[in-house]
Structure formats: structure tokens, C-alpha cells
Design a protein around this motif. Sequence first.
Motif, PDB file in Angstrom:
ATOM      1  N   GLN A   1      37.026  55.202 100.334  1.00 58.44           N
ATOM      2  CA  GLN A   1      35.595  54.948 100.352  1.00 58.44           C
ATOM      3  C   GLN A   1      34.961  55.053 101.743  1.00 58.44           C
ATOM      4  N   GLN A   2      35.702  54.738 102.809  1.00 56.42           N
ATOM      5  CA  GLN A   2      35.101  54.786 104.143  1.00 56.42           C
ATOM      6  C   GLN A   2      34.671  56.192 104.532  1.00 56.42           C
ATOM      7  N   ASN A   3      35.289  57.212 103.936  1.00 57.61           N
ATOM      8  CA  ASN A   3      34.957  58.596 104.280  1.00 57.61           C
ATOM      9  C   ASN A   3      33.822  59.172 103.449  1.00 57.61           C
ATOM     10  N   LEU A   4      33.322  58.408 102.493  1.00 63.91           N
ATOM     11  CA  LEU A   4      32.242  58.895 101.627  1.00 63.91           C
ATOM     12  C   LEU A   4      30.916  58.315 102.068  1.00 63.91           C
ATOM     13  N   GLY A   5      29.842  59.052 101.823  1.00 63.06           N
ATOM     14  CA  GLY A   5      28.497  58.542 102.087  1.00 63.06           C
ATOM     15  C   GLY A   5      28.106  57.538 101.022  1.00 63.06           C
ATOM     16  N   GLY A   6      27.005  56.854 101.239  1.00 59.92           N
ATOM     17  CA  GLY A   6      26.516  55.908 100.238  1.00 59.92           C
ATOM     18  C   GLY A   6      27.096  54.524 100.410  1.00 59.92           C
ATOM     19  N   TRP A   7      26.604  53.610  99.596  1.00 63.96           N
ATOM     20  CA  TRP A   7      27.000  52.213  99.637  1.00 63.96           C
ATOM     21  C   TRP A   7      28.046  51.980  98.570  1.00 63.96           C
ATOM     22  N   HIS A   8      29.106  51.266  98.894  1.00 71.21           N
ATOM     23  CA  HIS A   8      30.196  51.068  97.959  1.00 71.21           C
ATOM     24  C   HIS A   8      30.468  49.583  97.757  1.00 71.21           C
ATOM     25  N   PHE A   9      30.654  49.222  96.516  1.00 69.42           N
ATOM     26  CA  PHE A   9      30.992  47.858  96.140  1.00 69.42           C
ATOM     27  C   PHE A   9      32.294  47.892  95.364  1.00 69.42           C
ATOM     28  N   PRO A  10      33.025  46.783  95.315  1.00 67.35           N
ATOM     29  CA  PRO A  10      34.185  46.730  94.429  1.00 67.35           C
ATOM     30  C   PRO A  10      33.727  46.962  92.986  1.00 67.35           C
TER      31      PRO A  10
ATOM     32  N   THR B   1      26.537  68.314  91.639  1.00 68.70           N
ATOM     33  CA  THR B   1      25.505  67.428  91.121  1.00 68.70           C
ATOM     34  C   THR B   1      24.128  67.907  91.557  1.00 68.70           C
ATOM     35  N   ASN B   2      23.126  67.328  90.929  1.00 71.27           N
ATOM     36  CA  ASN B   2      21.731  67.714  91.194  1.00 71.27           C
ATOM     37  C   ASN B   2      21.572  69.233  91.095  1.00 71.27           C
ATOM     38  N   ILE B   3      22.164  69.821  90.064  1.00 68.55           N
ATOM     39  CA  ILE B   3      22.069  71.270  89.889  1.00 68.55           C
ATOM     40  C   ILE B   3      20.615  71.633  89.615  1.00 68.55           C
ATOM     41  N   ASN B   4      20.096  72.526  90.441  1.00 65.48           N
ATOM     42  CA  ASN B   4      18.714  72.993  90.320  1.00 65.48           C
ATOM     43  C   ASN B   4      18.776  74.440  89.836  1.00 65.48           C
ATOM     44  N   TRP B   5      18.563  74.629  88.538  1.00 61.19           N
ATOM     45  CA  TRP B   5      18.711  75.965  87.948  1.00 61.19           C
ATOM     46  C   TRP B   5      17.611  76.914  88.384  1.00 61.19           C
ATOM     47  N   LYS B   6      16.422  76.392  88.676  1.00 60.39           N
ATOM     48  CA  LYS B   6      15.325  77.265  89.119  1.00 60.39           C
ATOM     49  C   LYS B   6      15.639  77.880  90.473  1.00 60.39           C
ATOM     50  N   ASP B   7      16.046  77.035  91.427  1.00 60.47           N
ATOM     51  CA  ASP B   7      16.317  77.508  92.782  1.00 60.47           C
ATOM     52  C   ASP B   7      17.784  77.867  92.992  1.00 60.47           C
ATOM     53  N   ARG B   8      18.613  77.689  91.981  1.00 59.18           N
ATOM     54  CA  ARG B   8      20.021  78.101  91.976  1.00 59.18           C
ATOM     55  C   ARG B   8      20.845  77.428  93.079  1.00 59.18           C
ATOM     56  N   ASN B   9      20.759  76.075  93.159  1.00 57.93           N
ATOM     57  CA  ASN B   9      21.563  75.353  94.137  1.00 57.93           C
ATOM     58  C   ASN B   9      22.072  74.048  93.549  1.00 57.93           C
ATOM     59  N   ALA B  10      23.018  73.438  94.236  1.00 62.93           N
ATOM     60  CA  ALA B  10      23.598  72.166  93.800  1.00 62.93           C
ATOM     61  C   ALA B  10      24.194  71.448  94.997  1.00 62.93           C
ATOM     62  N   PHE B  11      24.451  70.152  94.822  1.00 64.77           N
ATOM     63  CA  PHE B  11      25.130  69.342  95.822  1.00 64.77           C
ATOM     64  C   PHE B  11      26.598  69.233  95.414  1.00 64.77           C
ATOM     65  N   HIS B  12      27.483  69.256  96.386  1.00 67.52           N
ATOM     66  CA  HIS B  12      28.922  69.257  96.134  1.00 67.52           C
ATOM     67  C   HIS B  12      29.579  68.092  96.860  1.00 67.52           C
ATOM     68  N   GLY B  13      30.602  67.520  96.240  1.00 62.66           N
ATOM     69  CA  GLY B  13      31.406  66.490  96.876  1.00 62.66           C
ATOM     70  C   GLY B  13      32.847  66.611  96.420  1.00 62.66           C
ATOM     71  N   VAL B  14      33.774  66.171  97.258  1.00 62.87           N
ATOM     72  CA  VAL B  14      35.196  66.228  96.924  1.00 62.87           C
ATOM     73  C   VAL B  14      35.899  65.031  97.542  1.00 62.87           C
ATOM     74  N   LEU B  15      36.905  64.517  96.834  1.00 57.55           N
ATOM     75  CA  LEU B  15      37.779  63.504  97.424  1.00 57.55           C
ATOM     76  C   LEU B  15      39.176  63.675  96.858  1.00 57.55           C
ATOM     77  N   ILE B  16      40.146  63.438  97.699  1.00 58.25           N
ATOM     78  CA  ILE B  16      41.540  63.364  97.271  1.00 58.25           C
ATOM     79  C   ILE B  16      41.879  61.880  97.310  1.00 58.25           C
ATOM     80  N   GLY B  17      42.170  61.323  96.147  1.00 60.64           N
ATOM     81  CA  GLY B  17      42.311  59.873  96.017  1.00 60.64           C
ATOM     82  C   GLY B  17      43.638  59.300  96.463  1.00 60.64           C
TER      83      GLY B  17
END
Length: 190
Positions: free
Chosen positions: A31-40, A78-94
Motif C-alpha cells: 500500500q505505501q507504493n500506491l497513491g490514494g488513502w488506504h485503510f485496513p 479505469t476511467n475508460i473514455n471511449w470518446k477520447d480513446r484513453n484510460a488510466f492504468h495501475g498495476v501492483l504485484i502483491g
Amino acid sequence: MNIFGDSIILRAIESDDVDVLHRWSNDPEVQQNLGGWHFPLSRASMHRWIDTFKYDGIDQRFVIEGKGTGPVGLITLTNINWKDRNAFHGVLIGEGRHRRKGFAEDAVRTIMRYAFEEMGLERLDTTIVEFNSASLKLHVDKCGWIEEGRKANAVFRKGKFWSLVILGATRHASSSHLGKAKAVRIVAKR
């Protein structure tokens, strides 16, 4: 359907994945390597999260499964925008024992090929916490992403503020990095 890379398979998240996802979501090292707020998170919370998946074409989340290893991580469009043909990407190895084995590189290249060649997207975006040098090296050096800016003091980790590095990849600019690997192979589940 499953999407095959060289050493990985990208597949839908199933309710059977709750235990491993619960472990990763509560692992401070992950979790420390990911953006955003994390809770148990509880297992019940994880079940509710999985139940919210609509597979409506806006958000696609996949388990990264190493061939012969079982689940090793997650990758998203995520947040796939079909009109403008873009998306947000994320990856983690757990799992720590699966890091630095090439799974993340294969997964990122596979999701890029899938996004550009199968979905017809033109652009992918991501952000990475500036101290996550492994993820920056993976995206920039190995997969051809371009640093496009930084959001100063955007995340608080390890007792201080850090920048989020903004990266982008386009179909044309990434084609030389994607050409090194085989085409995406998609197999429908039966």
C-alpha cells in the motif's frame, strides 16, 4: 475471456480471490507504493468491492496470474473514455516473492497491447509516487512511458510529502516497445 502475455494471464477478478486481495490490501509494503488513502479492509469490505464491479466498459480490473504460480497481482484500466480513446492504468504485484521476476513488465506490456490493439485506445495515463523507483523504471525504461509532469506534495508517506509522477503512453510512441513481445492472445472462458 482471458488475455495471455508471455508468462502471465490476465483474468477477471472472482469471489475466490477475496483472501489474496484482502492480504494485499492490508499489506503496508504494497500500500505505501500506491497513491490514494488506504485503510485496513475486512474480507466483507473486499466482497462488497468485488460486488460493485459492473464490467460496463468504464473500468476493467484483472488479476495477474503467473503461469503456474496462481495470482501474483492486479492490473487495471479505469476511467475508460471511449470518446477520447484513453484510460488510466495501475498495476501492483502483491506477493513479495513474485516481485522482480518479470511479471509486472509482462502484465504492463500485455495490457498496453490489449488497450491499443484490441480496444482501440490511443492513450494511457498513470501516476506513480516518486520514491517508487521500481515502478518508474518499469514504465519508463522498460515499457516506453513518458514523464509528463509532477504533482508536488501530492501524497503523504513515510512521514513526509512526496510528488506523484505523471506518466503517459500513446499507441504510436509505444509501438517500438510493444513490438518486442508477441501479439495479445485472447481466449474466451468456456
